[in-house]
Design an enzyme around this catalytic site. Structure first.
Site, mmCIF file in Angstrom:
data_model
loop_
_atom_site.group_PDB
_atom_site.id
_atom_site.type_symbol
_atom_site.label_atom_id
_atom_site.label_comp_id
_atom_site.label_asym_id
_atom_site.label_seq_id
_atom_site.Cartn_x
_atom_site.Cartn_y
_atom_site.Cartn_z
ATOM 1 N N CYS A 1 -59.824 -43.059 53.311
ATOM 2 C CA CYS A 1 -60.350 -44.082 53.506
ATOM 3 C C CYS A 1 -61.432 -44.345 56.152
ATOM 4 O O CYS A 1 -62.097 -45.268 55.604
ATOM 5 C CB CYS A 1 -59.830 -45.876 53.175
ATOM 6 S SG CYS A 1 -57.835 -45.013 54.621
ATOM 7 N N THR A 2 -59.808 -43.324 56.597
ATOM 8 C CA THR A 2 -60.903 -43.923 57.705
ATOM 9 C C THR A 2 -61.522 -42.369 58.360
ATOM 10 O O THR A 2 -61.516 -42.441 59.297
ATOM 11 C CB THR A 2 -59.545 -44.326 58.756
ATOM 12 O OG1 THR A 2 -58.647 -43.089 58.275
ATOM 13 C CG2 THR A 2 -58.354 -45.229 58.616
ATOM 14 N N ASN B 1 -56.646 -40.098 47.412
ATOM 15 C CA ASN B 1 -57.153 -39.364 48.008
ATOM 16 C C ASN B 1 -55.674 -38.724 49.468
ATOM 17 O O ASN B 1 -56.251 -37.546 49.763
ATOM 18 C CB ASN B 1 -57.796 -39.773 48.842
ATOM 19 C CG ASN B 1 -57.482 -41.125 49.369
ATOM 20 O OD1 ASN B 1 -57.108 -41.678 48.625
ATOM 21 N ND2 ASN B 1 -57.733 -41.593 50.608
ATOM 22 N N GLU C 1 -54.824 -41.486 37.823
ATOM 23 C CA GLU C 1 -54.765 -40.963 36.521
ATOM 24 C C GLU C 1 -54.853 -39.983 37.148
ATOM 25 O O GLU C 1 -54.189 -38.742 36.357
ATOM 26 C CB GLU C 1 -54.888 -41.692 35.450
ATOM 27 C CG GLU C 1 -56.512 -41.656 35.865
ATOM 28 C CD GLU C 1 -56.798 -42.585 36.154
ATOM 29 O OE1 GLU C 1 -55.957 -43.100 37.268
ATOM 30 O OE2 GLU C 1 -57.767 -43.698 36.129
ATOM 31 N N GLU D 1 -56.276 -52.800 49.768
ATOM 32 C CA GLU D 1 -56.529 -51.789 51.413
ATOM 33 C C GLU D 1 -57.667 -50.918 50.586
ATOM 34 O O GLU D 1 -57.411 -50.064 49.898
ATOM 35 C CB GLU D 1 -55.306 -50.557 51.481
ATOM 36 C CG GLU D 1 -54.352 -51.634 52.280
ATOM 37 C CD GLU D 1 -54.479 -52.364 53.586
ATOM 38 O OE1 GLU D 1 -55.116 -52.036 54.299
ATOM 39 O OE2 GLU D 1 -54.152 -53.177 53.984
HETATM 40 P P1 NAD Z 1 -59.677 -46.669 42.704
HETATM 41 O O1 NAD Z 1 -60.269 -47.772 43.023
HETATM 42 O O2 NAD Z 1 -61.124 -45.973 41.813
HETATM 43 O O3 NAD Z 1 -58.518 -46.457 42.099
HETATM 44 C C1 NAD Z 1 -57.284 -46.397 42.505
HETATM 45 C C2 NAD Z 1 -56.163 -47.375 41.831
HETATM 46 O O4 NAD Z 1 -56.494 -47.752 41.040
HETATM 47 C C3 NAD Z 1 -56.180 -45.886 40.917
HETATM 48 O O5 NAD Z 1 -54.680 -45.833 40.773
HETATM 49 C C4 NAD Z 1 -56.882 -46.679 39.280
HETATM 50 O O6 NAD Z 1 -56.074 -45.838 38.082
HETATM 51 C C5 NAD Z 1 -56.520 -47.733 39.613
HETATM 52 N N1 NAD Z 1 -57.389 -49.083 38.887
HETATM 53 C C6 NAD Z 1 -58.425 -48.824 38.476
HETATM 54 N N2 NAD Z 1 -59.043 -50.315 37.872
HETATM 55 C C7 NAD Z 1 -57.831 -50.946 37.283
HETATM 56 C C8 NAD Z 1 -56.503 -51.904 36.764
HETATM 57 N N3 NAD Z 1 -58.254 -53.154 35.940
HETATM 58 N N4 NAD Z 1 -55.327 -52.294 37.308
HETATM 59 C C9 NAD Z 1 -54.404 -51.687 37.092
HETATM 60 N N5 NAD Z 1 -55.219 -50.196 38.080
HETATM 61 C C10 NAD Z 1 -56.100 -49.888 38.163
HETATM 62 O O7 NAD Z 1 -59.430 -45.466 44.145
HETATM 63 P P2 NAD Z 1 -59.388 -43.768 43.867
HETATM 64 O O8 NAD Z 1 -61.245 -43.616 43.583
HETATM 65 O O9 NAD Z 1 -58.592 -43.489 42.932
HETATM 66 O O10 NAD Z 1 -59.497 -44.020 45.690
HETATM 67 C C11 NAD Z 1 -60.611 -43.773 46.520
HETATM 68 C C12 NAD Z 1 -60.826 -45.558 46.912
HETATM 69 O O11 NAD Z 1 -59.571 -45.372 48.570
HETATM 70 C C13 NAD Z 1 -61.783 -44.583 48.493
HETATM 71 O O12 NAD Z 1 -62.637 -46.588 48.446
HETATM 72 C C14 NAD Z 1 -60.989 -45.128 49.562
HETATM 73 O O13 NAD Z 1 -61.413 -45.445 51.370
HETATM 74 C C15 NAD Z 1 -59.790 -46.275 49.137
HETATM 75 N N6 NAD Z 1 -58.848 -45.916 49.979
HETATM 76 C C16 NAD Z 1 -58.088 -47.006 51.194
HETATM 77 C C17 NAD Z 1 -57.591 -47.149 51.792
HETATM 78 C C18 NAD Z 1 -56.779 -47.554 52.606
HETATM 79 O O14 NAD Z 1 -55.917 -47.908 53.490
HETATM 80 N N7 NAD Z 1 -57.843 -48.842 53.132
HETATM 81 C C19 NAD Z 1 -56.445 -45.830 51.712
HETATM 82 C C20 NAD Z 1 -57.237 -44.734 51.279
HETATM 83 C C21 NAD Z 1 -57.950 -45.123 49.923
#
Ligand code: NAD
Length: 482
Positions: A288-289, A158, A184, A254
């Site tokens: 996220c926020t 995001n 990805e 996070e």
């Molecule tokens: P996601 O969890 O689907 O993917 C995040 C990352 O994790 C990607 O790079 C993905 O390929 C990787 N991943 C998944 N399984 C893995 C594994 N086994 N090993 C290594 N990497 C792995 O999240 P998303 O859909 O890309 O992002 C949206 C989410 O992120 C929302 O829930 C949002 O709230 C959160 N977010 C949180 C913050 C924060 O600071 N709290 C900031 C931005 C986004």
């Protein structure tokens, strides 16, 4: 309409200690607006990840504070000079609108520039020991050292530039080495950033970027023996998987949010409605926020809801590459379908849709939904898109706080009131990492502490300053002189 020119197709390679590495298997990066292929990246296997960690671990950075500051500041300046190129890439691979992408590029400038400024500040502390009958005439000093091993950084889609910057800038500021795995879905921006860093003088061994997803690389990013710390931003599901898999490693998580904007009876409703609509729709609601629930007390709910609709109607939702667009697409059609389904589900429980437009693929218009029951899926789970759900609450602060705390999340919050007694209760009783009075939950500066509790994270904060702390080991040393 004067659409922004699309970036040229990129057949990208990974950067392993600066070396370009390809694989036979490729992953296509799609533009969510028209499903055109923006570029391809290699699908790394576990051995690529291992190679990146081995190379990073073999390199022991010795950059002085001045050298680190120079690299970080130079990176900030290159990003500022190439702001439009980065924004173009972000819009193409994420579907975020041009306005959001440009804003993201300016935020990234702040991250790199703050990291540069914090690098030259000595953060050592001194403790005098002759302060109790047990004391001695000595002094204890602290100094922060880089981790012995490598940082494994995993980022979401995001904020393709800013999220990655929040992992790498504090790592370089503290002389650490990083292996980064961007999502990805939007990896091209992260690879372009790596090139800027190498150009700014970063020793290439300090940053590797591997691309792909767990289906080919497995848990290699989480379990590599050379990784000392895993810093992850993303969903709760993956965050909890990392927590269960990482073993004896430091982890910074996070995760998702379900942030409320709370509107009390004394609020300036015009101002509150503005915060509600911008907070729920900026970045296509994919922060996220982002405001994911608006908790408004009954006595002002009718008037407030009318203002929200008026403001939502003014937003232009459409081609992300049109500079006039306010809301671009969400990340893919599957996500947009999920929001649709959740809104329909809320309607079955009595919610009313007051404003929307037909969905076109991943283009999901800001959708105002009133009378949303506080416990239906739309607002109980994280709905990561531009839905503006209004939850009506009794005129009773204890009830508002109870409803606010009723989800599994605890990231941030925004509150619209001028009553100091209310403010005092919200600050002490909301189960969140941040309480912003008269601001959206997402308000912060890139340096201030940021992070959530409950399912939103383990309580460790990010933000450049806090991340520099979590990326270091504190060494104490003492001398026999007071
Ligand atoms: P996601 O969890 O689907 O993917 C995040 C990352 O994790 C990607 O790079 C993905 O390929 C990787 N991943 C998944 N399984 C893995 C594994 N086994 N090993 C290594 N990497 C792995 O999240 P998303 O859909 O890309 O992002 C949206 C989410 O992120 C929302 O829930 C949002 O709230 C959160 N977010 C949180 C913050 C924060 O600071 N709290 C900031 C931005 C986004």
């Amino acid at each position: 309409m004067n659409a922004i020119i699309k970036p040229v197709f990129r057949r990208e390679s990974m950067r392993i200690a600066g070396k370009l590495v390809q694989t036979e298997d490729q992953i296509e990066v799609l533009n969510p607006y028209d499903n055109s292929v923006v570029g391809t990246v290699p699908a790394a296997r576990a051995e690529h990840v291992r190679e990146a960690f081995v190379k990073a671990n073999a390199f022991k950075p010795k950059l002085t504070r001045y050298e680190r500051q120079t690299i970080l500041q130079r990176t900030a300046e290159l990003l500022r000079d190439r702001q439009q190129d980065f924004a173009r890439l972000i819009t193409a691979e994420s579907g975020l609108c041009w306005k959001d992408s440009l804003y993201e590029a300016t935020r990234a400038f702040d991250v790199w520039s703050f990291a540069a400024q914090l690098t030259i500040k000595d953060d050592g502390e001194i403790y005098s020991c002759d302060i109790s009958p047990n004391g001695k005439s000595r002094k204890i000093y602290t100094t922060r050292l880089p981790l012995l091993g490598v940082i494994s950084a995993i980022t979401p889609f995001n904020h393709p530039l800013n999220m990655v910057s929040h992992k790498i800038a504090p790592a370089i500021a503290t002389n650490n080495r990083v292996v980064l795995k961007p999502t990805e879905l939007t990896p091209l921006t992260a690879l372009a950033l790596a090139d800027v860093l190498y150009e700014a003088g970063l020793p290439p061994e300090m940053l590797s970027v591997v691309t792909g997803n767990p289906s080919t690389m497995g848990d290699a990013m989480i379990t590599d023996p050379n990784a000392d710390l895993v810093t992850f931003t993303g969903s709760v599901r993956v965050g909890k998987h990392i927590a269960a898999t990482a073993g004896y490693k430091r982890i910074v998580l996070e995760l998702g949010g379900n942030d409320p904007l709370i509107v009390m009876e004394d609020a300036d409703l015009e101002k509150a409605a503005e915060l509600a609509v911008t907070g729920a729709t900026k970045n296509s609601g994919q922060r996220c926020t982002a405001v994911k629930r608006i908790l408004v007390v009954d006595s002002v709910a009718d008037a407030f809801s009318k203002l929200v609709v008026e403001k939502a109607q003014k937003l232009k939702c459409g081609n992300p590459a049109d500079p006039d667009t306010d809301v671009g697409t969400v990340i893919n059609e599957r996500s947009a379908e999920l929001f649709e389904r959740r809104v329909e589900d809320a309607q079955r429980f009595g919610a009313e849709v007051l404003h929307t437009a037909p969905r076109r693929g991943a283009l999901y218009a800001p959708t105002v939904v009133d009378h949303v029951p506080y416990d239906c899926e739309l607002v109980r789970e994280e709905t990561f898109g531009p839905v503006i759900p209004i939850v009506r609450c009794p005129d009773n602060i204890a009830e508002v706080i109870r409803i606010s705390n009723s989800t599994a999340y605890g990231l941030s919050s925004g509150v619209c009131t001028n009553r100091v007694d209310y403010v005092s209760r919200f600050v002490s009783e909301l189960e969140v990492g941040t309480v912003n009075i008269w601001e959206v939950p997402g308000y912060r500066i890139e340096m201030s502490p940021f992070g959530g509790i409950k399912d939103s994270g383990l309580g460790y904060k990010e933000g450049v300053h806090e991340a520099m702390k979590s990326f270091t080991n504190v060494r104490t040393w003492s001398l026999p002189w007071a």
